[in-house]
Motif scaffolding. Structure first.
Motif, PDB file in Angstrom:
ATOM      1  N   SER A 109      39.710   3.695  26.461  1.00 48.81           N
ATOM      2  CA  SER A 109      39.282   5.098  26.430  1.00 48.81           C
ATOM      3  C   SER A 109      39.441   5.734  27.813  1.00 48.81           C
ATOM      4  O   SER A 109      39.688   6.933  27.943  1.00 48.81           O
ATOM      5  N   LEU A 138      42.191   9.177  20.023  1.00 50.23           N
ATOM      6  CA  LEU A 138      41.120   8.267  19.632  1.00 50.23           C
ATOM      7  C   LEU A 138      40.406   8.760  18.380  1.00 50.23           C
ATOM      8  O   LEU A 138      39.923   7.956  17.572  1.00 50.23           O
ATOM      9  N   PHE A 154      35.832   0.381  22.005  1.00 46.07           N
ATOM     10  CA  PHE A 154      36.325   1.101  23.168  1.00 46.07           C
ATOM     11  C   PHE A 154      36.213   0.267  24.447  1.00 46.07           C
ATOM     12  O   PHE A 154      35.138  -0.232  24.787  1.00 46.07           O
ATOM     13  N   LEU A 196      31.456   8.864  23.435  1.00 46.40           N
ATOM     14  CA  LEU A 196      32.203   7.840  22.703  1.00 46.40           C
ATOM     15  C   LEU A 196      31.391   7.233  21.566  1.00 46.40           C
ATOM     16  O   LEU A 196      31.945   6.841  20.532  1.00 46.40           O
TER      17      LEU A 196
END
Length: 437
Positions: A109, A138, A154, A196
């Motif tokens: 990431s 993503l 990630f 995330l």
């Protein structure tokens, strides 16, 4: 002279022992029931795809190109202007992984260059705002993984070569880099980790890397790990710090090594824990796309690595470095297709199994599922038998993998003699099934 050497050795051992410890206290950590269930699920998966992809791929010289070629950060950042992966297809990526028998994907990431490969409000240096691509790969990958039953994880770099508040190359004083706003950097990471873990569905693991650049820094893991466990209790935390795991971590990884080995030089003094384990390795030599790296591992090499990781009770996270246009190299695709043909036929002996049945042997290893032992003979050396030491589980029967042939064996106190003939040769892995009491 002998006394001086002895003192030197003691000092060296002390240094190594200190180097493998995080110097800041961590609160006690008791994993939740759902966390423990996810650990078991993670162990069952056994095989995942690692993806190193970012603006560094434009130069085709690996993910460390900025550092190794001493490119000034302000010049390096211009690579974002050229990063426009119009050939990226999340569906194709997921299908390649799935067809190979991989059960999860772990993707970068944000790598050491600080470029975020996702939509983030914490920095404008990201694929949406800083590149002509203007889309979030993503997000697309997360949606496709959800459709296909592939777990998405990630990778996240702690190290940042460019941000002023990280202060790369600055001296660490009292846990923080000199003359920087270290607290701001920690808050920046928290903000990105929150994004995330809240914008991409259920995330299987957070895979930290870069701690080793600042072994004496206070990374505030007590705060960061707590944030992750509270935001997403099912998400497992791993840290590639090259130390024995610390409180708050849920799995242990080994870079370019099988658990217990130190061929890579990264795992000196690192103890293999009782946590779920994972080994990561590349399909050629580099992690990120390298146009000159044609040192491709064979299908046999990759399968032997997968089998040996399973035998040591670990997963294999196998890396690819996609090209800057978003395509995966055909050499990787072709090999993974062949790997998938094997896992489709013999996956029963890998997925859902546990290892550490015996110590690794020259001839191979053993995996176990319920009352079945899978004896993986990777190298018989053309002998008419193999010896399995210290196997004290009562064997009821031994057959070929397909169950059509009975295999002769003799079990005694010291171990088991398994007798083979010419028909039992296999170019990759001959598997014998033991039914045990």
């Amino acid at each position: 002279m002998k006394k001086a050497i002895f003192i030197l050795l003691l000092n060296l051992l002390y240094f190594l022992s200190q180097a493998q410890k995080y110097p800041y206290s961590m609160p006690d950590y008791t994993p939740t029931e759902e966390n423990l269930a996810k650990r078991s699920e993670f162990q069952d998966m056994k095989f995942g795809m690692f993806i190193h992809w970012g603006i560094y791929s434009v130069l085709g010289d690996g993910e460390w190109v900025m550092f190794q070629q001493k490119i000034p950060y302000d010049s390096y950042k211009r690579l974002a202007y050229f990063f426009n992966p119009q050939s990226f297809n999340a569906k194709e990526w997921v299908q390649i992984a799935k067809s190979a028998g991989m059960k999860y994907i772990t993707i970068t990431s944000r790598h050491h260059d600080g470029f975020s490969m996702f939509k983030t409000d914490a920095s404008s240096y990201n694929i949406i705002e800083a590149s002509p691509y203007g889309k979030d790969p993503l997000k697309e990958l997360a949606e496709e993984c959800e459709k296909e039953g592939i777990k998405l994880n990630f990778y996240y770099s702690l190290l940042d070569w460019g941000r002023e508040d990280y202060g790369f190359n600055k001296k660490i004083i009292d846990g923080s880099p000199e003359d920087t706003d270290w607290a701001n950097y920690i808050n920046f990471m928290k903000a990105q980790l929150t994004e995330l873990l809240t914008n991409y569905g259920e995330i299987g693991t957070i895979w930290f890397d870069g701690h080793w650049e600042r072994k004496n820094a206070n990374w505030h893991y007590d705060e960061i790990y707590k944030l992750i466990h509270e935001l997403s209790p099912k998400t497992l935390i791993g840290n590639n710090h090259h130390m024995t795991p610390i409180a708050g971590e849920d799995f242990q990884m080994f870079e370019r090594d099988l658990p217990g080995d130190n061929k890579s030089g990264y795992n000196e003094g690192v103890k293999v824990s009782e946590l779920p384990l994972e080994s990561c390795e590349t399909m050629n030599k580099t992690w990120g796309f390298n146009i000159r790296d044609n040192n491709y591992k064979s299908t046999k090499q990759i399968l032997h690595y997968l089998i040996n990781t399973a035998g040591r009770n670990a997963n294999l996270l196998l890396n690819i470095g996609p090209m800057p246009n978003g395509e995966i190299q055909p050499e990787f695709v072709n090999t993974l297709k062949e790997v998938g043909e094997w896992t489709q036929q013999y996956g029963e002996s890998i997925y859902g199994t546990r290892g550490k049945v015996i110590q690794p042997q020259e001839w191979g290893t053993i995996t176990q599922k319920d009352n079945i032992l899978y004896v993986h003979i990777l190298n018989s050396n053309n002998k008419s038998y193999i010896f399995i030491p210290e196997l004290n589980k009562k064997i009821i029967s031994a057959t070929s993998f397909d169950g059509r042939q009975k295999i002769k064996f003799k079990q005694q106190k010291e171990g088991v003699f398994l007798y083979l003939d010419e028909s039992y040769n296999d170019p990759i892995d001959y598997i014998v099934k033991f039914a045990i009491k």
